[in-house]
Design a protein around this motif. Structure first.
Motif, PDB file in Angstrom:
ATOM      1  N   ALA A 252       0.841  -1.206   0.000  1.00 37.71           N
ATOM      2  CA  ALA A 252       0.000   0.000   0.000  1.00 37.71           C
ATOM      3  C   ALA A 252       0.873   1.252   0.000  1.00 37.71           C
ATOM      4  O   ALA A 252       0.609   2.225  -0.728  1.00 37.71           O
ATOM      5  N   LEU A 253       1.934   1.225   0.787  1.00 36.05           N
ATOM      6  CA  LEU A 253       2.822   2.382   0.886  1.00 36.05           C
ATOM      7  C   LEU A 253       3.580   2.622  -0.411  1.00 36.05           C
ATOM      8  O   LEU A 253       3.725   3.768  -0.866  1.00 36.05           O
TER       9      LEU A 253
ATOM     10  N   ARG B  66       0.678   9.197  10.560  1.00 30.78           N
ATOM     11  CA  ARG B  66       0.238   8.226  11.577  1.00 30.78           C
ATOM     12  C   ARG B  66       0.991   6.907  11.421  1.00 30.78           C
ATOM     13  O   ARG B  66       1.350   6.262  12.413  1.00 30.78           O
ATOM     14  N   THR B  67       1.235   6.498  10.180  1.00 31.16           N
ATOM     15  CA  THR B  67       1.988   5.265   9.922  1.00 31.16           C
ATOM     16  C   THR B  67       3.419   5.395  10.439  1.00 31.16           C
ATOM     17  O   THR B  67       3.968   4.460  11.035  1.00 31.16           O
ATOM     18  N   ILE B  68       4.027   6.570  10.229  1.00 25.81           N
ATOM     19  CA  ILE B  68       5.386   6.809  10.738  1.00 25.81           C
ATOM     20  C   ILE B  68       5.407   6.713  12.258  1.00 25.81           C
ATOM     21  O   ILE B  68       6.279   6.069  12.853  1.00 25.81           O
TER      22      ILE B  68
ATOM     23  N   LEU C   8      10.204   1.099   6.174  1.00 24.63           N
ATOM     24  CA  LEU C   8       8.878   1.707   6.175  1.00 24.63           C
ATOM     25  C   LEU C   8       9.002   3.213   6.375  1.00 24.63           C
ATOM     26  O   LEU C   8       8.328   4.004   5.704  1.00 24.63           O
ATOM     27  N   HIS C   9       9.861   3.624   7.313  1.00 20.80           N
ATOM     28  CA  HIS C   9      10.123   5.046   7.537  1.00 20.80           C
ATOM     29  C   HIS C   9      10.544   5.743   6.249  1.00 20.80           C
ATOM     30  O   HIS C   9      10.019   6.797   5.892  1.00 20.80           O
ATOM     31  N   THR C  10      11.489   5.130   5.572  1.00 21.42           N
ATOM     32  CA  THR C  10      12.059   5.729   4.371  1.00 21.42           C
ATOM     33  C   THR C  10      11.004   5.959   3.303  1.00 21.42           C
ATOM     34  O   THR C  10      10.945   7.031   2.676  1.00 21.42           O
TER      35      THR C  10
ATOM     36  N   VAL D 103      20.460   7.456  12.508  1.00 22.18           N
ATOM     37  CA  VAL D 103      19.200   7.206  11.814  1.00 22.18           C
ATOM     38  C   VAL D 103      18.208   8.321  12.102  1.00 22.18           C
ATOM     39  O   VAL D 103      17.563   8.865  11.191  1.00 22.18           O
ATOM     40  N   ILE D 104      18.070   8.694  13.378  1.00 21.87           N
ATOM     41  CA  ILE D 104      17.062   9.702  13.734  1.00 21.87           C
ATOM     42  C   ILE D 104      17.435  11.063  13.156  1.00 21.87           C
ATOM     43  O   ILE D 104      16.562  11.849  12.769  1.00 21.87           O
TER      44      ILE D 104
END
Length: 669
Positions: free
Chosen positions: A397-398, A445-447, A459-461, A527-528
């Motif tokens: 989906a993403l 919201r997904t993040i 997923l973040h990327t 990463v952050i």
């Protein structure tokens, strides 16, 4: 077979089945086949029913596995089926129920047997079960290959040539299911099959000319979503001109040792979900996905993937490329409607991904639609309910959103589509919001879900890449969407401070030690900071390209201006902070000049006026944020197990023993 679940237990003692699996060869011309194939039952619609059937008949199957290399009875059954399919098209046109009924029964038995054979032996061993020739016991090879290829080709012809009517629905479904079973040898191998006997037949020889017709038919089966006809309408019905082989479904009359057979037991009813769905559409889609993900042969690309990559709209009058013999045309409007309406399942989302990623004709058509919300909203709902979905479904989906956001026209149009009352969004009542703002809310919201639960960098990327692609085209952001952008930055800032403190303490403790690996939280800090940098670039892109269109974002930025102080002098963010700092300073000054205790409406009015007055040349230009989805190397390592997990978990028409599966673990789906 029997009329209820108790009679299923009698199947191992059934004389016809025992003879089929016995030590005596049965000629394909023997009257026995008419007797064996004259049974009536409701075709199983779920794996639970087939589990009952398989458990009851496993002893018969084992006996056939043992004795068939000497008797050749499986080959005789297949030849009986092949001979009867030659007249199927005429039988359908003439409403010849008896002929279709017996052909279906033959194929059903073949499919059940084949599934057990494939789960218990290699393809090479399976070939031996097709090699028996009474007149020449030593002539192995060509007869086997011809019979396997003939059966595969016959199944494909049946799917593409037999008209879909109530009386042919079950045999069409059985043909699709049998092809899936033929390909299911992949389930019993841990490694991806790159050389397979069945693959070879499907990609070379007599099957190949049917490639485009097969793909087209499977797509239309999915598009049409034809429901299974009521029980009894698709099998032989009572006639007055027949003999002992004719069965009356309504009265339950049976001849010999067979009786009317209904799986599931007395009082068993199909679930409302199964009543609504189309087993044929489901199985056709699964077969299409399996075929599309077959690995290329050493000398030949996968023709089914080529067909999927190149088909065009029926409205497209341009000539087909001579380099692709498998191209065809299909109604894109019907396909688009089906993709929108059926988007809740993994397999439909995977089909949409496949088409958008691999077929430029479909992608161009979808991006040109003026009702794009019908496609995007189901995708957003999948992401919104991330905790209820498997990770593969969320990824698909993403990635679909990422592919769509590569197009500037899409990024502009989604802010022009106004939605009313999004009932599934529970955090806040959204009585009116643009599709673009809703998309931003769901991705953010997904993040946040990923930060607190799965912590998956991939997923973040992809979430951030989709936001970045959209950022230059942000228009009239909803105040809640603007708030959530800044709230996400706030969350990242707090996480950064926490990890920074841990990393500092650790580095102090490690002074003097040598050859010590970088602590995990120091890597977390890298990463952050990458994620924070990305968020700052997204905010900067919006301010640089569409400041005057987004007063709500400027308002949220000013309201939380203290968040950005610590990053002004940070070496990783200094450059990107210049524009943000300038905007904050410029609008803060104008608000101070306007006086204290300003209402929200007055602040927004001042921001709108200031956006016009701010000289654009004062904002530093950065390269445009554009991220393109690139499929990873060896995508089959991801997609083939995923597709087969969908086949395995499908509730329709197939069952495999979970202890025999080797391709994936049971929780991988």
């Amino acid at each position: 077979m029997g009329a209820n679940s108790s009679s299923i237990s009698e199947l191992p003692d059934n004389e016809y089945l025992k003879k089929l699996a016995g030590a005596e060869p049965i000629s394909e011309n023997d009257p026995f086949w008419n007797q064996l194939l004259s049974f009536s039952f409701t075709t199983p619609t779920n794996s639970a029913d087939l589990k009952l059937l398989e458990e009851a008949t496993i002893s018969v199957c084992k006996s056939l596995v043992e004795k068939n290399p000497r008797t050749g009875n499986l080959g005789s059954l297949i030849k009986v089926f092949l001979s009867r399919t030659k007249e199927l098209k005429i039988s359908a046109e003439c409403q010849n129920h008896l002929f279709i009924w017996q052909a279906h029964n033959a194929l059903f038995i073949i499919c059940c047997l084949l599934k057990v054979f494939i789960s218990r032996m290699s393809e090479e061993e399976l070939q031996l079960h097709f090699t028996y020739e009474e007149k020449a016991p030593g002539s192995y090879g060509t007869e086997c290959e011809d019979l396997i290829e003939e059966l595969l080709c016959c199944l494909i012809q049946l799917i593409v040539e037999i008209p879909l009517l109530d009386i042919t629905y079950s045999i069409s479904l059985e043909a699709v299911t049998t092809l899936i079973v033929f390909l299911s040898c992949q389930l019993f191998h841990k490694e991806i099959l790159r050389e397979s006997i069945i693959h070879k037949y499907l990609m070379h020889g007599r099957c190949v000319p049917y490639t485009s017709r097969l793909v087209k038919t499977l797509l239309y089966n999915f598009i049409r979503q034809e429901r299974s006809p009521p029980p009894g309408t698709h099998v032989f019905q009572q006639q007055t001109d027949g003999g002992g082989l004719l069965y009356g479904i309504a009265s339950g009359v049976a001849t010999g040792l067979w009786t009317v057979f209904t799986l599931g037991g007395v009082g068993s009813k199909a679930s409302p979900q199964l009543e609504r769905c189309s087993p044929l559409a489901n199985q056709s889609l699964l077969l299409l996905l399996v075929l599309a993900n077959l690995t290329d042969a050493p000398d030949t690309p996968n023709p089914y993937r080529q067909a999927i990559m190149s088909f065009k709209n029926t409205q497209d009058s341009t000539a087909f490329s001579s380099s692709n013999p498998h191209a065809f045309q299909i109604n894109f409007n019907s396909l688009y409607t089906a993709l929108c309406e059926q988007q809740k399942s993994d397999q439909v989302t995977l089909l949409l991904y496949t088409l958008l990623h691999q077929n430029s004709n479909v992608r161009t058509y979808v991006l040109a639609r003026t009702d794009i919300e019908n496609l995007v909203l189901p995708i957003l709902e999948i992401l919104y309910h991330v905790e209820e979905r498997n990770s593969h479904h969320v990824y698909m989906a993403l990635i679909i959103l990422l592919i769509l956001t590569e197009d500037d026209g899409f990024n502009r149009s989604i802010h022009e589509v106004i939605l009313k009352n999004i009932t599934w969004y529970a955090e806040r009542v959204l009585t009116e919001i643009s599709l673009g703002s809703l998309l931003i809310l769901v991705v953010i919201r997904t993040i946040q879900y990923n930060m607190t639960r799965t912590r998956d960098k991939y997923l973040h990327t992809n979430c951030l890449a989709a936001l970045a692609n959209m950022s230059a085209q942000f228009r009239s952001l909803h105040q809640y969407a603007a708030q959530r952008i800044i709230s996400l930055f706030s969350l990242l800032s707090k996480k950064h401070n926490k990890v920074l403190e841990q990393a500092t303490q650790s580095l102090r403790g490690s002074i003097g030690s040598t050859d010590s690996p970088l602590p995990d939280y120091a890597q977390d800090l890298n990463v952050i900071e990458e994620v924070i940098r990305m968020m700052l670039e997204i905010i900067n892109s919006c301010l640089t390209n569409s400041l005057h269109h987004n007063p709500n974002l400027v308002y949220a930025l000013l309201y939380k201006r203290d968040l950005f102080e610590q990053f002004r002098t940070h070496p990783s963010f200094q450059d990107i902070m210049q524009n943000i700092d300038l905007v904050i300073s410029f609008f803060s000054s104008r608000l101070e000049q306007a006086g204290a205790e300003l209402s929200v409406e007055r602040v927004l009015e001042i921001i709108k006026q200031g956006a016009v007055a701010l000289p654009k040349d004062r904002l530093r230009k950065f390269p445009e944020l554009k991220f393109k989805y690139v499929e990873e190397e060896q995508p089959e390592e991801f997609f083939i197990p995923y597709v087969w997990s969908l086949v395995y978990n499908s509730a329709v028409a197939l069952y495999w023993n979970p202890h025999e599966i080797q391709l994936f673990t049971m929780d991988s789906g």
